[in-house]
Design a protein around this motif. Structure first.
Motif, short mmCIF file in Angstrom:
data_model
loop_
_atom_site.label_atom_id
_atom_site.label_comp_id
_atom_site.label_asym_id
_atom_site.label_seq_id
_atom_site.Cartn_x
_atom_site.Cartn_y
_atom_site.Cartn_z
N ASN A 179 3.27 -2.47 0.29
CA ASN A 179 3.40 -2.62 -1.22
C ASN A 179 2.09 -1.75 -1.75
OD1 ASN A 179 5.33 -4.59 -1.61
ND2 ASN A 179 4.12 -6.23 -0.60
N LEU A 180 0.85 -1.69 -0.90
CA LEU A 180 -0.09 -0.73 -1.39
C LEU A 180 0.26 0.73 -1.57
CD1 LEU A 180 -2.99 -2.25 1.07
CD2 LEU A 180 -2.77 -2.53 -1.69
N ALA A 181 1.33 1.09 -0.77
CA ALA A 181 1.79 2.70 -1.06
C ALA A 181 2.60 3.11 -2.34
CB ALA A 181 2.58 2.77 0.37
N LEU A 182 3.04 1.72 -2.80
CA LEU A 182 3.97 1.99 -4.02
C LEU A 182 3.23 2.50 -5.02
CD1 LEU A 182 6.35 -1.32 -3.75
CD2 LEU A 182 6.78 0.99 -3.05
N SER A 183 3.86 3.71 -5.51
CA SER A 183 2.92 3.82 -7.08
C SER A 183 2.91 2.84 -7.95
CB SER A 183 3.72 5.18 -7.69
OG SER A 183 4.88 4.61 -7.96
N GLU A 184 2.03 3.00 -8.92
CA GLU A 184 1.64 2.26 -10.30
C GLU A 184 2.93 1.99 -10.92
OE1 GLU A 184 -0.75 0.21 -10.84
OE2 GLU A 184 -1.59 0.76 -9.07
N ALA A 185 3.74 3.22 -10.90
CA ALA A 185 5.05 3.14 -11.53
C ALA A 185 6.09 1.96 -11.03
CB ALA A 185 5.72 4.59 -11.72
N HIS A 186 6.05 2.02 -9.86
CA HIS A 186 6.87 1.31 -9.10
C HIS A 186 6.50 -0.29 -9.32
CE1 HIS A 186 8.40 4.61 -6.20
NE2 HIS A 186 9.38 4.49 -7.40
N HIS A 187 5.14 -0.44 -9.33
CA HIS A 187 4.71 -1.92 -9.31
C HIS A 187 5.05 -2.22 -10.75
CE1 HIS A 187 2.56 -2.83 -5.78
NE2 HIS A 187 1.89 -1.80 -5.49
N ALA A 188 4.85 -1.37 -11.65
CA ALA A 188 4.97 -1.96 -13.18
C ALA A 188 6.54 -2.03 -13.28
CB ALA A 188 4.59 -0.60 -14.11
N ARG A 189 7.23 -1.53 -12.84
CA ARG A 189 8.84 -1.62 -12.87
C ARG A 189 9.42 -2.80 -12.16
NH1 ARG A 189 12.77 2.95 -10.58
NH2 ARG A 189 12.53 1.54 -8.72
N GLU A 190 10.06 -3.51 -12.88
CA GLU A 190 10.97 -4.76 -12.30
C GLU A 190 12.20 -4.86 -12.72
OE1 GLU A 190 10.13 -9.41 -12.20
OE2 GLU A 190 8.75 -8.42 -12.98
N PRO A 191 13.06 -4.74 -11.89
CA PRO A 191 12.99 -4.83 -10.33
C PRO A 191 12.62 -3.23 -9.61
CG PRO A 191 15.38 -4.66 -10.66
CD PRO A 191 14.58 -4.81 -11.91
N GLY A 192 11.95 -3.30 -8.61
CA GLY A 192 11.61 -2.12 -8.15
C GLY A 192 11.45 -2.25 -6.55
N LEU A 193 11.02 -1.18 -6.00
CA LEU A 193 10.92 -1.16 -4.33
C LEU A 193 10.52 -2.35 -3.72
CD1 LEU A 193 9.99 2.75 -3.94
CD2 LEU A 193 12.09 1.60 -4.03
N GLY A 194 9.76 -3.10 -4.34
CA GLY A 194 9.02 -4.39 -3.90
C GLY A 194 10.17 -5.55 -3.55
N LEU A 195 11.47 -5.15 -4.18
CA LEU A 195 12.59 -6.23 -3.57
C LEU A 195 13.22 -5.82 -2.22
CD1 LEU A 195 14.42 -6.74 -7.11
CD2 LEU A 195 12.55 -7.77 -6.15
N LEU A 196 13.01 -4.66 -1.84
CA LEU A 196 13.52 -4.28 -0.24
C LEU A 196 12.81 -5.33 0.57
CD1 LEU A 196 13.12 -0.39 -0.64
CD2 LEU A 196 15.16 -2.06 -1.10
N LEU A 197 13.68 -5.26 1.63
CA LEU A 197 12.87 -6.19 2.82
C LEU A 197 11.32 -5.89 3.16
CD1 LEU A 197 13.46 -8.24 5.13
CD2 LEU A 197 14.46 -6.45 6.62
N MET A 198 11.13 -4.66 3.47
CA MET A 198 9.67 -4.43 3.68
C MET A 198 8.75 -4.99 2.92
SD MET A 198 8.60 -2.92 6.30
CE MET A 198 6.81 -2.25 6.78
N GLY A 199 9.18 -5.10 1.58
CA GLY A 199 8.16 -5.53 0.57
C GLY A 199 7.90 -7.04 0.73
N GLN A 200 8.93 -7.69 1.36
CA GLN A 200 9.07 -9.33 1.25
C GLN A 200 8.55 -9.84 2.84
OE1 GLN A 200 9.28 -10.78 -1.44
NE2 GLN A 200 9.72 -8.95 -2.49
N LEU A 201 8.23 -8.81 3.61
CA LEU A 201 8.04 -9.52 4.92
C LEU A 201 6.53 -9.89 5.24
CD1 LEU A 201 9.05 -6.34 7.31
CD2 LEU A 201 10.10 -8.39 7.00
N ASP A 202 5.63 -9.87 4.01
CA ASP A 202 4.49 -10.78 4.18
C ASP A 202 4.82 -12.39 4.01
OD1 ASP A 202 5.16 -10.33 1.44
OD2 ASP A 202 3.26 -10.34 0.88
N ALA A 203 5.74 -12.71 3.37
CA ALA A 203 6.17 -14.08 2.93
C ALA A 203 6.89 -14.50 4.52
CB ALA A 203 7.06 -14.23 1.85
N LEU A 204 7.98 -13.68 4.88
CA LEU A 204 8.56 -14.04 6.03
C LEU A 204 7.79 -14.04 7.45
CD1 LEU A 204 11.55 -11.79 5.21
CD2 LEU A 204 11.79 -14.42 5.11
N GLY A 205 6.80 -13.15 7.49
CA GLY A 205 5.82 -13.01 8.49
C GLY A 205 5.01 -14.08 8.62
#
Length: 364
Positions: A179-205
């Motif tokens: 999530n830190l590696a995602l660009s500001e553009a990706h963070h601002a866009r919803e939905p974005g790359l944060g919806l991928l499994l990698m972006g949600q592993l903090d909750a699952l983890g």
């Protein structure tokens, strides 16, 4: 319903308070989708579901492994039981939508049929088709169910007592880095790359790490201190008060801190004083809703877009009461006539081979 003090074949006692947390999570989602689109806890409700899943799934795998079940038997039982739990309601609702071609859903059918809706949404950057937007979280969970058991069981075979714990912590670290590696553009866009499994592993983890710590017997009476601290921090960040601590927001710690707070809630539900936890999370109505939370989450968008004109409908009390009420009725019928009967088949797929006694129903 399994008695809360009785352990199933994997050594996991059913906890009605966990169902209470599920009810809390799905209520946040309903409010955010049907009553107040800017409700700050909508996403938190989804990620609470993730944390609960990470905890329960990891607990199951660790318990089955500790009881001597083979890797092959654990994987067969786990995946079969997940199919029985997840697939029937999912494909029933999706099949109806496809038959009607609601919102031109057939154009993206394969994404939803293969539990890759989150990838579709991340690529296109918009919640279309509107009636499938909520399926992204189910896609994340199914991808986790596919990959995590193999990864965790492989780590357990290394005979390093700390390997599994490091792996659970690694899920959180990996999500933070992603999530830190995602660009500001990706963070601002919803939905974005944060919806991928990698972006949600903090909750699952976070849930997985809690299960590992619990399995190691590291939970003592001290639990109340971190629970209270994490709940306070997590709720502050969840409701947008992270502006008070801008450094945390800039460093991307909002997500993992919130997830640790969710782990604290699970810890409270499982090990907190019964005189407090049970009235709050284990009362009959809340548990009833929690047991049906999957159906409520799955059906509510379909029902809202069927009952109301998407171009004219406005979130509010009327929408919440009408669509929410119909959704709960549909979820109750689904639980009674579809989900519960199919769940009886789980007894044929135990994690640990029974010794002369047929295994009882699992709590999960």
């Amino acid at each position: 319903m399994t008695d809360s003090t009785a352990a199933g074949p994997t050594g996991i006692a059913y906890s009605p308070e966990i169902d209470g947390l599920r009810a809390l999570a799905v209520t946040c989602v309903l409010i955010g989708h049907l009553y107040w689109l800017e409700f700050p806890l909508t996403g938190a409700g989804v990620r609470l579901f993730f944390c609960i899943s990470g905890y329960l799934i990891t607990h199951i795998l660790l318990s089955a492994h500790a009881r001597g079940a083979s890797t092959g038997q654990i994987l067969q039982a786990f995946w079969t039981r997940r199919v029985l739990r997840i697939f029937p309601p999912y494909y029933l609702a999706l099949g109806i939508a496809l038959a009607l071609d609601a919102y031109a859903i057939r154009d993206t059918a394969w994404w939803h049929l293969t539990f890759t809706t989150n990838i579709l949404l991340a690529l296109q950057g918009e919640w279309e088709p509107v009636i499938t937007g909520h399926l992204w979280s189910l896609a994340v969970e199914e991808q986790f169910y596919l990959l995590w058991p193999v990864t965790l069981l492989f780590a357990l075979r290394r005979r390093n007592p700390h390997m599994a714990g490091l792996l659970c912590a690694g899920l959180i670290a990996g999500a933070v880095a992603w999530n830190l590696a995602l660009s500001e553009a990706h963070h601002a866009r919803e939905p974005g790359l944060g919806l991928l499994l990698m972006g949600q592993l903090d909750a699952l983890g976070a849930g997985a790490l809690l299960a590992w710590v619990e399995a190691r017997g590291r939970l003592g009476r001290w639990w109340i201190v971190p629970v209270l601290a994490l709940i306070v921090i997590g709720l502050m960040l969840s409701v947008g008060l992270g502006a008070i601590l801008p450094a945390l927001a800039v460093k991307g710690l909002n997500g993992p801190l919130t997830c640790l707070a969710f782990a604290g809630l699970i810890l409270f539900a499982r090990h907190g004083p019964r005189g407090v936890a049970t009235p709050l999370l284990g009362n009959r109505l809340i548990v009833w809703l929690g047991r049906r939370s999957y159906g409520i989450y799955l059906y509510h968008i379909y029902i809202a877009n069927t009952l109301l004109d998407a171009d004219e409908a406005a979130p509010g009390w009327t929408t919440l009461l009408l669509c929410g009420g119909v959704t709960i009725v549909a979820a109750a019928l689904s639980w009674r006539y579809l989900e519960q009967p199919l769940l009886q088949w789980r007894t044929h797929f135990p994690y640990v081979a029974p010794r002369g006694v047929a295994p009882g129903l699992q709590a999960v």
